[in-house]
Design a protein around this motif. Structure first.
Motif, short mmCIF file in Angstrom:
data_model
loop_
_atom_site.label_atom_id
_atom_site.label_comp_id
_atom_site.label_asym_id
_atom_site.label_seq_id
_atom_site.Cartn_x
_atom_site.Cartn_y
_atom_site.Cartn_z
N VAL A 111 -17.75 -23.84 3.50
CA VAL A 111 -17.51 -24.95 3.04
C VAL A 111 -18.22 -25.39 1.82
O VAL A 111 -17.47 -26.02 0.94
CB VAL A 111 -17.64 -25.87 4.59
N SER A 130 -11.91 -27.41 8.09
CA SER A 130 -12.65 -26.13 8.36
C SER A 130 -12.44 -25.63 9.94
O SER A 130 -12.52 -26.38 10.69
CB SER A 130 -14.24 -26.36 8.26
N SER A 132 -14.07 -24.88 12.28
CA SER A 132 -15.56 -24.79 12.51
C SER A 132 -16.10 -24.02 13.65
O SER A 132 -17.12 -23.28 13.75
CB SER A 132 -16.00 -26.02 12.78
N CYS A 173 -20.36 -26.86 14.05
CA CYS A 173 -19.60 -27.93 13.22
C CYS A 173 -20.69 -28.88 12.70
O CYS A 173 -20.20 -29.51 11.40
CB CYS A 173 -19.14 -28.74 14.45
N ASP A 176 -20.97 -27.55 9.08
CA ASP A 176 -19.82 -27.79 8.32
C ASP A 176 -19.91 -29.22 7.90
O ASP A 176 -19.27 -29.77 6.47
CB ASP A 176 -18.27 -27.50 8.92
N GLU A 179 -22.29 -29.61 4.95
CA GLU A 179 -21.64 -28.82 3.73
C GLU A 179 -20.36 -29.54 3.23
O GLU A 179 -19.89 -29.52 1.86
CB GLU A 179 -21.11 -27.52 4.10
N CYS A 181 -17.23 -30.86 4.67
CA CYS A 181 -15.91 -30.79 5.31
C CYS A 181 -15.27 -32.22 5.65
O CYS A 181 -16.06 -33.15 6.01
CB CYS A 181 -15.66 -29.96 6.74
#
Length: 262
Positions: A111, A130, A132, A173, A176, A179, A181
């Motif tokens: 991500v 994503s 995830s 999760c 993500d 990062e 998402c």
């Protein structure tokens, strides 16, 4: 014409074009890139694209591989080395006009790699959906057969999640979200409704549940054999919604539209 609003696009390249680094996956003349350009030109659909390497690699894995005699199946998945290729795929989809890119490979850090690559190239508004919490599931089999994307050696258990592990979904999760998402996803849906609820309770981002090919095939087969009626379709999808999903990816969308259920 029946009211469909959004789709997710998967590509099946010609078998003789596949190679070890998934070259047709990020080509401007690739099958997904061509489809996206045409869809955006001819429709008002929100177009989501699946971002992965497995359908385009000669070995069928979602990342780069090397031989490794120390592993049970003789290969090793190279997580970090795969990230630039995955980001290239996402960028090529954005350049073709995709509204949302959906990485399904389950490589750690993808991500962030995609977000940075999209932003560096001016695609700030292309969102990331994503995958995830994607489990190493038996329910993917009909899709793998249709897409010719089963691994030629080994399996995907080293990078997809253990079906027995629910807590890991929260960790995946969370990473993500950090990062960058824009959507979280749980896949599959019906066998993992508890995970859908856990993720819903923990995070405020839009949550997607993927009602996968095996779930679809299971219900269709039972209906065709007379074990169930079509009422089971809506009941199954309602259970996913009730568990907390904001969006559902499903092959039942045409059925729901035909019967004016959405």
């Amino acid at each position: 014409e029946k009211g469909l609003k959004s789709i997710i696009v998967f590509g099946i390249p010609a078998e003789d074009t596949k190679d070890e680094i998934a070259t047709p996956d990020y080509s401007s003349t690739g099958i997904v890139q061509k489809a996206v350009r045409r869809l955006k030109k001819e429709t008002d659909l929100v177009v989501i694209t699946d971002v992965c390497l497995c359908q385009y690699t000669s070995h069928g894995h979602c990342g780069m591989i090397v031989e490794n005699d120390d592993t049970d199946d003789g290969i090793e998945i190279l997580n970090d080395e795969s990230l630039p290729y995955i980001a290239k795929v996402a960028l090529s989809h954005a350049q073709a006009g995709a509204d949302i890119v959906a990485p399904s490979d389950m490589m750690d850090g993808r991500v962030k790699a995609i977000r940075e690559t999209l932003d560096e190239n001016g695609f700030y508004n292309v969102m990331i959906m994503s995958y995830s919490a994607k489990y190493a599931s038996a329910f993917y089999e009909p899709f793998r057969v249709a897409a010719c994307s089963s691994p030629h050696a080994g399996d995907r258990k080293s990078y997809q999640m253990d079906p027995a592990n629910a807590v890991e979904a929260i960790r995946e999760c969370e990473l993500d979200v950090i990062e960058g998402c824009d959507f979280l996803m749980v896949k599959p849906a019906l066998p993992y409704l508890d995970v859908v609820r856990m993720v819903r309770d923990e995070f405020m981002l839009p949550l997607v549940a993927y009602n996968v090919s095996g779930e679809y095939a299971m219900l269709v087969a039972a209906i065709e054999k007379g074990f169930l009626t079509e009422k089971a379709i809506l009941e199954a999808l309602l259970s996913i919604k009730r568990a907390g999903a904001d969006l559902i990816i499903t092959n039942f969308a045409p059925y729901l539209l035909l019967n004016e259920m959405i």
